[in-house]
Design an enzyme around this catalytic site. Structure first.
Site, PDB file in Angstrom:
ATOM      1  N   ASN A  62       0.834  -1.212   0.000  1.00  0.00           N
ATOM      2  CA  ASN A  62       0.000   0.000   0.000  1.00  0.00           C
ATOM      3  C   ASN A  62       0.864   1.256   0.000  1.00  0.00           C
ATOM      4  OD1 ASN A  62      -0.314  -1.255   2.858  1.00  0.00           O
ATOM      5  ND2 ASN A  62      -1.113   0.735   3.310  1.00  0.00           N
ATOM      6  N   ASP A  63       0.752   2.145   0.933  1.00  0.00           N
ATOM      7  CA  ASP A  63       1.315   3.497   0.805  1.00  0.00           C
ATOM      8  C   ASP A  63       2.820   3.548   0.461  1.00  0.00           C
ATOM      9  OD1 ASP A  63      -1.051   3.510   2.181  1.00  0.00           O
ATOM     10  OD2 ASP A  63      -0.309   4.620   3.895  1.00  0.00           O
ATOM     11  N   GLN A 118       4.554   0.331   2.236  1.00  0.00           N
ATOM     12  CA  GLN A 118       3.832  -0.553   3.141  1.00  0.00           C
ATOM     13  C   GLN A 118       3.709  -1.913   2.457  1.00  0.00           C
ATOM     14  OE1 GLN A 118       1.721   0.379   6.416  1.00  0.00           O
ATOM     15  NE2 GLN A 118       3.838   1.053   6.282  1.00  0.00           N
ATOM     16  N   TYR A 131       3.481   1.033  10.467  1.00  0.00           N
ATOM     17  CA  TYR A 131       2.614   1.810   9.572  1.00  0.00           C
ATOM     18  C   TYR A 131       3.402   2.941   8.890  1.00  0.00           C
ATOM     19  CZ  TYR A 131      -1.903  -0.359  10.773  1.00  0.00           C
ATOM     20  OH  TYR A 131      -2.961  -1.211  10.906  1.00  0.00           O
ATOM     21  N   ARG A 145      -1.667   9.018  13.191  1.00  0.00           N
ATOM     22  CA  ARG A 145      -0.576   8.287  12.505  1.00  0.00           C
ATOM     23  C   ARG A 145       0.030   9.041  11.324  1.00  0.00           C
ATOM     24  NH1 ARG A 145      -5.047   4.914  11.999  1.00  0.00           N
ATOM     25  NH2 ARG A 145      -6.226   5.171  10.067  1.00  0.00           N
ATOM     26  N   GLU A 162      -5.670  10.898   6.805  1.00  0.00           N
ATOM     27  CA  GLU A 162      -4.479  10.051   6.824  1.00  0.00           C
ATOM     28  C   GLU A 162      -3.364  10.686   5.993  1.00  0.00           C
ATOM     29  OE1 GLU A 162      -5.902   5.545   7.505  1.00  0.00           O
ATOM     30  OE2 GLU A 162      -5.990   6.143   5.420  1.00  0.00           O
TER      31      GLU A 162
HETATM   32  C1  FRU Z   1      -3.229   4.614   4.479  1.00  0.00           C
HETATM   33  C2  FRU Z   1      -2.973   3.886   5.783  1.00  0.00           C
HETATM   34  C3  FRU Z   1      -2.172   4.750   6.741  1.00  0.00           C
HETATM   35  C4  FRU Z   1      -1.530   3.710   7.624  1.00  0.00           C
HETATM   36  C5  FRU Z   1      -1.233   2.614   6.645  1.00  0.00           C
HETATM   37  C6  FRU Z   1      -1.288   1.230   7.211  1.00  0.00           C
HETATM   38  O1  FRU Z   1      -3.484   3.735   3.437  1.00  0.00           O
HETATM   39  O2  FRU Z   1      -4.188   3.490   6.381  1.00  0.00           O
HETATM   40  O3  FRU Z   1      -2.943   5.684   7.450  1.00  0.00           O
HETATM   41  O4  FRU Z   1      -0.383   4.183   8.247  1.00  0.00           O
HETATM   42  O5  FRU Z   1      -2.176   2.743   5.603  1.00  0.00           O
HETATM   43  O6  FRU Z   1      -0.859   0.301   6.260  1.00  0.00           O
END
Ligand code: FRU
Length: 479
Positions: A42-43, A59, A102, A171, A225
């Protein structure tokens, strides 16, 4: 490193082995996008330019293509074309990050990487809702001297250090240096379910004091986020990803949004205003972008070419092949006429190989990934991929649309549009199972995944007088 951490690292190396090498066997693997070697991505995290190289962390859940325990994966490159995969530098192996390392960011100073991220902890107990209780959102500082290995991890803020009216959701630290001080923004959800941003400052990168709250007057969703705050062409830009906004006309069509405010005034005091919120991408697959400055002073944005929690609307067929999601191509940010423009990074031109002039109103079969540039558009235009995906501008209604006709190719994706006064140029990057469309040199962008049945893509442009150029593209080289 204790033996459990060593074992985890080894197991990940084993399951990743050969994944990046056998890329071509898989129909939907991408040629010039960073993907997870296996499992879920992900991110983008910790983006930085360090000792002559670009570092892109992300991520990563290597054990499950549907996402689970989050690690940080790591790529680096000198030229954004030739990449090296470096494994998992951050492993959730401490009590302060045991339910996920995260998202976060990197500050480069004194030839070191100072990596700030959120250590997610879910306490065990039956009565926790993990929103207002049961969750720890720790801010962690990890230091790397060589840009590859992490030498130390330290918890520098816990929920007790955040303002009192918040839920446990705090976060995604983004840290930068300004006027001999360090600043950090964190995304948060209040007890009243309003998304806000916390601003901290520090003089030593380790001890942080709460400084301010940055929020919109009217509520815009329940959680913000991945905040990012930076100056660009004398403007202060606040990028973040809000959750909980209802669709409005053609806006806010995805489950969650990503966009920006231009902030007027001083974000360190109460003396600021946030102008209108604008979305950064109008397609189906874009979230959690992060920016950084490189050695050429370019403000570069990379996003997640995907979204969380959208599987009730549409899916990604790559799950059957054991992986899901990718990062977007890097985009250079510019302010033009008070608006943020996103332009594909110039380095991608180095991927160009054969050039084809494409005649309008004629079908082509393109047997590789490609870049398509359509210029001098002055009437309605329609670009059709695989006889099913329609990308069109309607001059009369001033509407740009990306539309999937059949459920199959889009895996449930339907239609997204934006109102646009004019459409002169369209630049598209098509990479086997992804499409990124830049309109008017980046005034609007649409990103999406699609799932064709073969690698050859059927293309037809219906238009009367546009200039159409197509380049077939090479893949990234990944070692
Ligand atoms: C955004 C998110 C962040 C978090 C991460 C967890 O996609 O939800 O806020 O840190 O992904 O994987």
């Amino acid at each position: 490193m204790n033996s459990l951490t060593r074992h985890l690292k080894k197991s990940i190396e084993l399951i990743e082995k050969d994944c990046l090498k056998n890329k071509d066997l898989d129909l939907w693997k991408l040629g010039f996008h960073l993907m997870p070697p296996i499992g879920w991505l992900n991110d983008p995290n910790g983006l930085c330019f360090f000792k002559g190289e670009y570092h892109i962390f992300f991520q990563y859940s290597p054990f499950n293509p549907n996402g689970e325990l989050k690690f940080w994966g790591h790529y680096k490159s000198k030229d954004l074309i030739n990449w090296e995969y470096l494994g998992v530098p951050i492993i959730p192996d401490q009590t302060f990050d045991c339910h996920g390392a995260y998202s976060g960011s990197t500050l480069v100073e004194d030839e070191k990487m100072y990596i700030y991220y959120t250590g997610n902890v879910k306490h065990s107990g039956e009565n926790y809702n993990y929103i207002t209780n049961g969750r720890g959102s720790n801010t962690i500082l990890a230091i790397s001297e060589n840009g590859i290995d992490i030498n130390s991890k330290k918890c520098i803020l816990t929920n007790d250090d955040y303002p009192k009216n918040l839920t446990c959701h705090v976060r995604d630290p983004k840290v930068w240096k300004e006027d001999n001080q360090y600043y950090m923004v964190l995304g948060a959800r209040t007890q009243e379910d309003k998304g806000i941003i916390l601003l901290y400052n520090s003089t030593d990168k380790v001890n942080w004091s709460f400084k301010n709250i940055i929020e919109s007057k009217e509520k815009l969703g329940y959680m913000w986020e991945c905040p990012d705050l930076f100056k660009l062409d004398n403007k202060t830009i606040l990028v973040f990803s809000p959750q909980g906004i209802d669709p409005y006309g053609y806006k806010y069509q995805n489950v969650y949004q990503s966009g920006y405010y231009i902030l007027e005034g001083d974000f360190k005091s109460h003396n600021y205003t946030l102008n209108e919120f604008s979305e950064l991408d109008r397609g189906f697959d874009f979230y959690a972008p992060q920016t950084f400055l490189d050695n050429k002073n370019r403000r570069i944005l990379i996003g997640w070419l995907g979204l969380p929690d959208c599987q009730v609307f549409y899916t990604n067929k790559t799950i059957q092949d054991g992986w899901q999601h990718a990062l977007t191509i890097p985009r250079v940010l510019k302010i033009i006429d008070g608006k943020l423009y996103q332009q594909p990074i110039d380095e991608l031109k180095n991927l160009r190989k054969d050039k084809l002039e494409i005649t309008s109103n004629k079908e082509y079969l393109i047997n590789s990934s490609f870049e398509l540039l359509i210029e001098n558009i002055s009437e309605n235009i329609e670009i059709i991929l695989e006889k099913d995906i329609f990308i069109e501008y309607d001059y009369k209604n001033k509407l740009f649309t990306l539309k999937f006709n059949s459920e199959n190719l889009g895996a449930g994706r339907t239609s997204r549009s934006v109102l646009l006064n004019d459409c002169n140029t369209i630049q598209m990057f098509v990479d086997y199972s992804s499409i990124e469309i830049f309109i008017n040199n980046g005034e609007e962008v649409f990103s999406t995944r699609f799932y064709p049945e073969q690698k050859n893509i059927n293309l037809k442009i219906n238009s009367n007088n546009s200039n159409n150029t197509l380049w077939q593209l090479n893949n990234f080289f990944i070692k």
